[in-house]
Design an enzyme around this catalytic site. Structure first.
Site, PDB file in Angstrom:
ATOM      1  CG  MET A  30      36.974  28.214  46.392  1.00 51.57           C
ATOM      2  SD  MET A  30      37.770  26.832  47.215  1.00 51.57           S
ATOM      3  CE  MET A  30      39.345  26.844  46.429  1.00 51.57           C
ATOM      4  N   GLY A  31      36.966  33.106  46.068  1.00 54.36           N
ATOM      5  CA  GLY A  31      37.526  34.433  46.343  1.00 54.36           C
ATOM      6  C   GLY A  31      38.921  34.591  45.777  1.00 54.36           C
ATOM      7  CG  LEU A  33      36.951  37.329  43.219  1.00 50.83           C
ATOM      8  CD1 LEU A  33      35.690  38.163  42.974  1.00 50.83           C
ATOM      9  CD2 LEU A  33      36.693  35.868  42.874  1.00 50.83           C
ATOM     10  CG  HIS A  34      42.615  35.630  39.262  1.00 52.24           C
ATOM     11  ND1 HIS A  34      42.059  35.133  38.113  1.00 52.24           N
ATOM     12  CD2 HIS A  34      42.795  34.563  40.081  1.00 52.24           C
ATOM     13  CE1 HIS A  34      41.929  33.825  38.217  1.00 52.24           C
ATOM     14  NE2 HIS A  34      42.361  33.444  39.412  1.00 52.24           N
ATOM     15  CG  HIS A  37      37.917  34.545  39.790  1.00 51.74           C
ATOM     16  ND1 HIS A  37      39.138  34.690  40.410  1.00 51.74           N
ATOM     17  CD2 HIS A  37      37.492  33.297  40.086  1.00 51.74           C
ATOM     18  CE1 HIS A  37      39.423  33.583  41.086  1.00 51.74           C
ATOM     19  NE2 HIS A  37      38.445  32.713  40.895  1.00 51.74           N
ATOM     20  CD  GLN A  61      37.103  23.171  46.573  1.00 53.08           C
ATOM     21  OE1 GLN A  61      35.898  23.390  46.584  1.00 53.08           O
ATOM     22  NE2 GLN A  61      37.864  23.564  45.567  1.00 53.08           N
ATOM     23  N   GLY A 147      35.924  28.014  34.663  1.00 52.10           N
ATOM     24  CA  GLY A 147      37.114  28.239  33.845  1.00 52.10           C
ATOM     25  C   GLY A 147      37.666  26.936  33.283  1.00 52.10           C
ATOM     26  CG  ASP A 150      40.460  25.002  37.930  1.00 50.74           C
ATOM     27  OD1 ASP A 150      41.657  24.742  38.132  1.00 50.74           O
ATOM     28  OD2 ASP A 150      39.917  26.037  38.337  1.00 50.74           O
ATOM     29  CB  SER A 185      46.203  30.260  39.506  1.00 49.27           C
ATOM     30  OG  SER A 185      46.089  29.629  40.774  1.00 49.27           O
TER      31      SER A 185
END
Ligand code: PAF
Length: 287
Positions: A30-31, A33-34, A37, A61, A147, A150, A185
């Site tokens: 969902m962008g 990014l870190h 990701h 969601q 990941g 989750d 996150s």
């Protein structure tokens, strides 16, 4: 790197990759990014010939409108990171491309979503399962990377793939943490400096559960209470849940034996953080 917004154009681009005989690896995001990701993307890059990243904040969601509204959106930085990591294709559709008409069919996730986040975020996993199923149909990847942070999402996706015979290999990727243990996150960006200092309490509580379980503790309620007791009494912190579940079906265990997952959701101010740790009990599972 190709940045594609339309489903038809993406299909054309990927058909060319497949004709060239390549495996397609897919990282849905969902962008915002870190480095977490980045770990997913790096795995996909190593294992596949063509790496596709989707960036789509999926309205389906979100159970709270303010969470959707405040979800960080950082597309230019995300594209820069993808290009740096050698991503081949970014799929960044608008909501109208993904949902041109109201859906008449959605996925309803069963028992695997009955505890943990599923219990506190009604409809969340139905929205995740539905969008991931759509993305799988659009991208048709050979492998897809998720990941372990989750963990319940991963369990839900595995069930979707099994229940609907989706021909994709699900590849779990370990959680990436800051030095103080805080799991990376996109929501960490919302913490102010004081909250950021408090946030690793989540990881420490899970470590306490893991320690007690490794020492042979077998009563889930006692482990739960001991882990929760490590969280400082601060008006900014509120435990939503801390549960010990069996890692496949995500159901609470009555006695701790074999491998169990300790999972926790902690509110830090107005930010909800989740994390989990796999715990190994010296007690053998008796089935
Ligand atoms: O984990 C996420 O970022 C999202 O839930 C996913 C899998 C991209 C679906 O929107």
């Amino acid at each position: 790197m190709d940045v594609i917004e339309a489903v038809a154009a993406l299909r054309e681009r990927l058909a060319a990759a497949r004709r060239a005989g390549g495996d397609v690896g897919f990282v849905p995001t969902m962008g915002a990014l870190h480095a977490g990701h980045a770990a997913l993307i790096e795995r996909a890059r190593r294992e596949c010939d063509c790496t596709v990243v989707s960036i789509f904040v999926n309205p389906l969601q979100f159970d709270r409108p303010d969470d959707l509204e405040h979800y960080p959106r950082t597309l230019p930085a995300d594209l820069h990171m993808c290009a740096t990591l050698g991503v081949d294709v970014v799929f960044a559709p608008a909501a109208a491309e993904m949902y041109p008409a109201p859906l008449s069919c959605t996925i309803e996730v069963g028992r695997v979503a009955s505890h943990l986040c599923g219990r506190y975020r009604p409809g969340h996993f139905n929205g995740v399962a539905t969008v991931v199923m759509k993305l799988f149909q659009i991208v048709q990847p050979d492998r897809a990377y998720f990941g372990e942070k989750d963990a319940q999402q991963l369990a839900v996706i595995r069930r979707v793939v099994r229940d609907f015979n989706v021909p994709v290999r699900i590849e779990p990727v370990p959680t990436v943490r800051e030095r103080d243990g805080l799991a990376l996150s996109s929501r960490n960006q919302r913490l102010d400096p004081e909250e950021r200092k408090l946030a690793p309490a989540l990881y420490r509580a899970l470590c306490e559960a893991r320690r007690l379980i490794a020492e042979g503790a077998d009563d889930p309620e006692r482990v739960r209470q001991a882990a929760i007791a490590t969280i400082p009494r601060d008006q900014c912190l509120r435990v939503e849940y801390l549960e010990l579940v069996e890692p496949d079906g995500m159901q609470p265990v009555e006695r701790i034996e074999g491998a169990v997952l300790a999972a926790c959701a902690l509110w830090v101010g107005t930010t909800r953080l989740i994390d989990n740790l796999m715990c190994d009990s010296p007690r053998a599972r008796v089935d």
